[in-house]
Scaffold this active site. Structure first.
Site, mmCIF file in Angstrom:
data_model
loop_
_atom_site.group_PDB
_atom_site.id
_atom_site.type_symbol
_atom_site.label_atom_id
_atom_site.label_comp_id
_atom_site.label_asym_id
_atom_site.label_seq_id
_atom_site.Cartn_x
_atom_site.Cartn_y
_atom_site.Cartn_z
ATOM 1 N N ARG A 1 -10.202 -0.341 15.572
ATOM 2 C CA ARG A 1 -10.072 0.175 14.477
ATOM 3 C C ARG A 1 -11.020 -0.560 13.484
ATOM 4 O O ARG A 1 -12.228 -0.052 13.442
ATOM 5 C CB ARG A 1 -8.685 0.393 13.853
ATOM 6 N N TYR B 1 14.902 30.118 8.736
ATOM 7 C CA TYR B 1 13.846 30.703 9.125
ATOM 8 C C TYR B 1 13.765 30.805 10.767
ATOM 9 O O TYR B 1 14.017 29.874 11.159
ATOM 10 C CB TYR B 1 12.329 30.353 8.558
ATOM 11 N N LYS C 1 0.895 -1.187 -0.176
ATOM 12 C CA LYS C 1 0.050 0.063 0.056
ATOM 13 C C LYS C 1 1.031 1.382 -0.039
ATOM 14 O O LYS C 1 2.245 1.156 0.199
ATOM 15 C CB LYS C 1 -0.960 -0.045 1.210
HETATM 16 C C1 LIG Z 1 -0.184 -1.957 6.715
HETATM 17 C C2 LIG Z 1 -0.639 -3.220 7.140
HETATM 18 C C3 LIG Z 1 0.231 -4.360 7.492
HETATM 19 C C4 LIG Z 1 1.763 -4.260 7.344
HETATM 20 O O1 LIG Z 1 1.893 -3.823 8.434
HETATM 21 P P1 LIG Z 1 3.636 -3.340 8.862
HETATM 22 O O2 LIG Z 1 3.640 -2.897 10.123
HETATM 23 O O3 LIG Z 1 4.085 -2.456 7.790
HETATM 24 O O4 LIG Z 1 4.212 -4.554 8.770
HETATM 25 C C5 LIG Z 1 -0.580 -5.552 7.876
HETATM 26 N N1 LIG Z 1 -1.796 -5.641 7.755
HETATM 27 C C6 LIG Z 1 -2.558 -4.705 7.623
HETATM 28 C C7 LIG Z 1 -4.007 -4.992 7.896
HETATM 29 C C8 LIG Z 1 -2.127 -3.553 7.472
HETATM 30 O O5 LIG Z 1 -3.048 -2.496 7.238
#
Ligand SMILES: *Cc1c(COP(=O)(O)O)cnc(C)c1O
Length: 355
Positions: free
Chosen positions: A129, A251, A34
């Site tokens: 979640r 800045y 992702k």
């Molecule tokens: C992003 C995600 C992962 C991977 O998690 P990492 O901490 O990057 O290994 C696994 N499962 C779900 C549901 C996720 O959203």
């Protein structure tokens, strides 16, 4: 040409995948790709993780791109479908959505896919979640089993504290206890769970961050885990300033020199994805020497201390993170994590690819 670039190593990604595989036991591995493969590019991820048993993405667009690239392995949609209109596409592209709320079940009931699809049925085991409440498992599993367009079910959950002392068992045990009777395959492990808790393997593991050479833990480095950095953000010094004691740079003149010193201006800023929250002292490599950032990060530039590299002038190479400087160290100094830095790499930064 502006000297900034991100070097991405397919080799390092492939190596990290093998580490994930070796920690997955007999389980199959979903490479989580992702957020543009955590900033590394979907197409590179497909090549680097060609040995994966499946790919996990967020959107239909990412999934469709993977199919266009020739991916034949299962593709999981991590947040499932966002409306009934996505069901025919799941059928056409043979995608496996996560089902995590009741409306998704209604949509599938009312618009069954023409070809039955595999689904991941997600339960909330304490993270609060996404997912159905664990207590409702009997009714939910029965309902999904009865859906005409569902070819197979894998149960799923996600850990809130796999990287912390609290660990996974307070979530894993109730999940497995509740679901044992259904005789279905299951999936639970992200990188943090996979590396420390083999009991989380199940049928499918879901490593993400470790594939990109960063550590999911604050108390163990990527190198200690056998991982190799896969993205190196590098640039050059494009200006040098002499500061007298008491003079400031950047800045707000947030950094003030205590004594006469040389300051280098680096072609990298927050519009490139470098965190604006990084304060004076964030580690950086100048000419291969560990130095520190000074003052506020600008949109296109940041300042570094050249005291440790007296020979460094305009054109001197600077590594912001990656080889020789773990992204985790930069993230820690900036009050964030490696995930945020890697996926924030800006589209304007040219990428060079190494095999
Ligand atoms: C992003 C995600 C992962 C991977 O998690 P990492 O901490 O990057 O290994 C696994 N499962 C779900 C549901 C996720 O959203």
């Amino acid at each position: 040409m502006r000297p900034i670039q991100a070097r991405i190593s397919i080799d390092a990604m492939a190596h990290n995948f093998r580490v994930a595989r070796s920690h997955s036991g007999a389980a199959r591995v979903f490479a989580v790709v992702k957020a543009n493969a955590y900033g590394h590019g979907l197409s590179r991820a497909r090549r680097a993780f060609s040995a994966a048993d499946g790919f996990a993405v967020l959107t239909l667009e990412e999934a469709a791109n993977l199919r266009l690239m020739g991916v034949e392995q299962p593709i999981m949609l991590l947040e499932g479908i966002f409306g009934p209109d996505e069901i025919p596409i799941c059928a056409e592209l043979d995608l496996s959505p996560v089902l995590h709320h009741a409306a998704q079940l209604d949509w599938l009931m009312q618009h069954p896919p023409v070809r039955p699809i595999q689904v991941f049925l997600k339960f909330d085991s304490g993270m609060h979640r996404l997912g159905f409440p664990l207590v409702d498992h009997e009714a939910i599993v029965a309902r999904v089993r009865s859906l005409p367009g569902v070819a197979g079910i894998t149960l799923m959950t996600h850990f809130a504290q796999a990287d912390e002392v609290a660990g996974v068992s307070w979530q894993l045990q109730p999940f497995l206890n509740a679901l044992a009777g259904h005789g279905l395959p299951w999936s639970s492990a992200n990188s943090a769970a996979l590396l420390r808790y083999p009991e989380t393997q199940g049928m499918w593991t879901r490593p993400g961050i470790m594939l990109y050479g960063a550590s999911p833990y604050v108390d163990q480095s990527a190198a200690e885990l056998g991982l190799r950095p896969s993205m190196t953000l590098q640039s050059e010094i494009i200006g040098v300033q002499m500061l007298e004691a008491g003079e400031g740079a950047g800045y707000g003149l947030l950094f003030r020199a205590e004594k006469k010193m040389r300051v280098g201006v680096v072609a990298c800023g927050y519009a490139d994805g470098y965190p604006r929250h990084a304060l004076t002292g964030t580690p950086v490599l100048v000419n291969g020497q560990r130095s520190r950032t000074l003052g506020r990060v600008s949109m296109d530039m940041l300042c570094v201390d050249l005291s440790v590299a007296p020979e460094a002038g305009v054109g001197a190479p600077v590594v912001l993170w990656g080889e020789g400087l773990p992204v985790d160290a930069v993230a820690a100094a900036a009050g964030t994590n490696s995930y945020e830095l890697l996926c924030a790499l800006a589209a304007r930064v040219p990428v060079t690819e190494e095999s």
